[in-house]
Design an enzyme around this catalytic site. Structure first.
Site, PDB file in Angstrom:
ATOM      1  N   ASP A   9     -10.529  18.149  -2.610  1.00  0.00           N
ATOM      2  CA  ASP A   9      -9.645  17.001  -2.550  1.00  0.00           C
ATOM      3  C   ASP A   9     -10.462  15.813  -3.060  1.00  0.00           C
ATOM      4  O   ASP A   9     -11.691  15.847  -3.028  1.00  0.00           O
ATOM      5  CB  ASP A   9      -9.194  16.792  -1.098  1.00  0.00           C
ATOM      6  CG  ASP A   9      -8.322  15.564  -0.947  1.00  0.00           C
ATOM      7  OD1 ASP A   9      -7.322  15.453  -1.672  1.00  0.00           O
ATOM      8  OD2 ASP A   9      -8.658  14.712  -0.103  1.00  0.00           O
ATOM      9  N   ASP A  11      -9.746  11.876  -2.598  1.00  0.00           N
ATOM     10  CA  ASP A  11      -9.879  10.731  -1.692  1.00  0.00           C
ATOM     11  C   ASP A  11     -10.183  11.210  -0.276  1.00  0.00           C
ATOM     12  O   ASP A  11      -9.427  11.987   0.300  1.00  0.00           O
ATOM     13  CB  ASP A  11      -8.598   9.899  -1.698  1.00  0.00           C
ATOM     14  CG  ASP A  11      -8.206   9.421  -3.097  1.00  0.00           C
ATOM     15  OD1 ASP A  11      -8.986   9.618  -4.047  1.00  0.00           O
ATOM     16  OD2 ASP A  11      -7.105   8.865  -3.243  1.00  0.00           O
ATOM     17  N   ASP A  17     -11.738   6.899   0.861  1.00  0.00           N
ATOM     18  CA  ASP A  17     -10.281   6.786   0.815  1.00  0.00           C
ATOM     19  C   ASP A  17      -9.880   5.413   1.343  1.00  0.00           C
ATOM     20  O   ASP A  17      -9.801   5.199   2.547  1.00  0.00           O
ATOM     21  CB  ASP A  17      -9.646   7.892   1.654  1.00  0.00           C
ATOM     22  CG  ASP A  17      -8.133   7.931   1.532  1.00  0.00           C
ATOM     23  OD1 ASP A  17      -7.552   7.030   0.889  1.00  0.00           O
ATOM     24  OD2 ASP A  17      -7.522   8.862   2.079  1.00  0.00           O
ATOM     25  N   TYR A  20      -4.478   4.831  -1.491  1.00  0.00           N
ATOM     26  CA  TYR A  20      -3.925   4.624  -2.824  1.00  0.00           C
ATOM     27  C   TYR A  20      -4.945   4.039  -3.804  1.00  0.00           C
ATOM     28  O   TYR A  20      -4.704   3.019  -4.436  1.00  0.00           O
ATOM     29  CB  TYR A  20      -2.663   3.755  -2.766  1.00  0.00           C
ATOM     30  CG  TYR A  20      -1.583   4.356  -1.912  1.00  0.00           C
ATOM     31  CD1 TYR A  20      -0.907   5.495  -2.337  1.00  0.00           C
ATOM     32  CD2 TYR A  20      -1.265   3.812  -0.672  1.00  0.00           C
ATOM     33  CE1 TYR A  20       0.073   6.077  -1.548  1.00  0.00           C
ATOM     34  CE2 TYR A  20      -0.274   4.389   0.120  1.00  0.00           C
ATOM     35  CZ  TYR A  20       0.385   5.518  -0.324  1.00  0.00           C
ATOM     36  OH  TYR A  20       1.345   6.090   0.453  1.00  0.00           O
ATOM     37  N   CYS A  90      -0.907  15.928  -8.191  1.00  0.00           N
ATOM     38  CA  CYS A  90       0.538  15.838  -8.031  1.00  0.00           C
ATOM     39  C   CYS A  90       0.922  14.355  -8.054  1.00  0.00           C
ATOM     40  O   CYS A  90       0.428  13.581  -7.233  1.00  0.00           O
ATOM     41  CB  CYS A  90       0.970  16.460  -6.699  1.00  0.00           C
ATOM     42  SG  CYS A  90       2.711  16.113  -6.322  1.00  0.00           S
ATOM     43  N   CYS A  98       8.639  18.455  -4.577  1.00  0.00           N
ATOM     44  CA  CYS A  98       8.134  19.197  -5.733  1.00  0.00           C
ATOM     45  C   CYS A  98       7.367  20.442  -5.279  1.00  0.00           C
ATOM     46  O   CYS A  98       7.130  20.634  -4.090  1.00  0.00           O
ATOM     47  CB  CYS A  98       7.210  18.305  -6.556  1.00  0.00           C
ATOM     48  SG  CYS A  98       5.713  17.848  -5.658  1.00  0.00           S
ATOM     49  N   CYS A 100       4.275  21.035  -6.492  1.00  0.00           N
ATOM     50  CA  CYS A 100       2.837  20.832  -6.710  1.00  0.00           C
ATOM     51  C   CYS A 100       2.142  20.004  -5.638  1.00  0.00           C
ATOM     52  O   CYS A 100       0.923  19.905  -5.617  1.00  0.00           O
ATOM     53  CB  CYS A 100       2.582  20.233  -8.098  1.00  0.00           C
ATOM     54  SG  CYS A 100       3.396  18.658  -8.447  1.00  0.00           S
ATOM     55  N   LYS A 102       0.434  19.227  -2.264  1.00  0.00           N
ATOM     56  CA  LYS A 102      -0.138  19.927  -1.109  1.00  0.00           C
ATOM     57  C   LYS A 102       0.667  19.522   0.130  1.00  0.00           C
ATOM     58  O   LYS A 102       1.013  18.360   0.239  1.00  0.00           O
ATOM     59  CB  LYS A 102      -1.616  19.537  -0.932  1.00  0.00           C
ATOM     60  CG  LYS A 102      -2.514  19.989  -2.040  1.00  0.00           C
ATOM     61  CD  LYS A 102      -3.972  19.553  -1.827  1.00  0.00           C
ATOM     62  CE  LYS A 102      -4.101  18.056  -1.977  1.00  0.00           C
ATOM     63  NZ  LYS A 102      -5.451  17.549  -1.795  1.00  0.00           N
ATOM     64  N   LYS A 128      -7.818  16.851   5.082  1.00  0.00           N
ATOM     65  CA  LYS A 128      -6.520  16.812   5.767  1.00  0.00           C
ATOM     66  C   LYS A 128      -6.006  18.229   6.004  1.00  0.00           C
ATOM     67  O   LYS A 128      -6.353  19.166   5.293  1.00  0.00           O
ATOM     68  CB  LYS A 128      -5.509  16.032   4.920  1.00  0.00           C
ATOM     69  CG  LYS A 128      -5.867  14.563   4.799  1.00  0.00           C
ATOM     70  CD  LYS A 128      -4.794  13.784   4.096  1.00  0.00           C
ATOM     71  CE  LYS A 128      -5.055  12.293   4.132  1.00  0.00           C
ATOM     72  NZ  LYS A 128      -6.288  11.881   3.525  1.00  0.00           N
TER      73      LYS A 128
END
Length: 176
Positions: A9, A11, A17, A20, A90, A98, A100, A102, A128
């Protein structure tokens, strides 16, 4: 030789993180990341990022913004001799439903196919529960980065460590 990878992953796993992250100036590598990724490369793992970037679907920023952040991250890593084999993300919001995003495994499955990776000799490292779920659904052993080592995951065996560096030391010592 079996091709293996560590799916990561972005962020909260590789970079801080801040919520955004969409500007190159926001990219801050987490402590120990360079040492961890160098170790993984030494152990012949391909490094592939799998990330949800719902800020695009929510209208907070554009794909171009994410691509600029990823390019900056790649240049920071390359300065230390670390090459990523791929970055998959994604762009959808959770409401888009969607395939894609997670915890669905589509991006991992695509990366496995694109790079000819053996999922059983690979790992997915994220911060996460959605990362863990996506890994399990793709048949890739999960590693969860968390300071909370008491997280209950039902009966699913999940290795929980404090940091990517801590986990790579276990791998390097042959404890995995």
């Amino acid at each position: 030789m079996t091709k293996k990878a560590v799916f990561l992953d972005r962020d909260g796993t590789i970079i801080v993180d801040y919520g955004y992250v969409h500007k190159p100036s926001q990219v801050e590598l987490l402590p120990g990341i360079i040492e961890a990724l160098v170790t993984l490369k030494k152990l012949d793992f391909e490094l592939i990022i799998i990330s949800n970037q719902s800020g695009i679907g929510r209208g907070y920023f554009t794909k171009k913004d994410v691509d600029l952040v990823n390019a900056h991250l790649q240049s920071l890593l390359k300065a230390h001799g670390i090459e990523l084999s791929g970055i998959y993300y994604c762009p959808h919001s959770p409401d888009d439903r969607c395939d894609c995003r997670k915890p669905k495994p589509a991006l991992i499955l695509q990366a496995l196919k694109d790079h000819g990776i053996d999922p059983k000799h690979s790992y997915f490292v994220g911060d996460k529960w959605t990362d863990v779920q996506a890994a399990i659904r793709a048949g890739v052993p999960p590693v969860l980065l968390s300071k909370e080592h008491t997280i209950s995951m039902n009966t699913i065996p999940v290795l929980i460590v404090d940091s990517l560096l801590e986990w790579t030391k276990l791998i390097d010592q042959g404890d995995m």
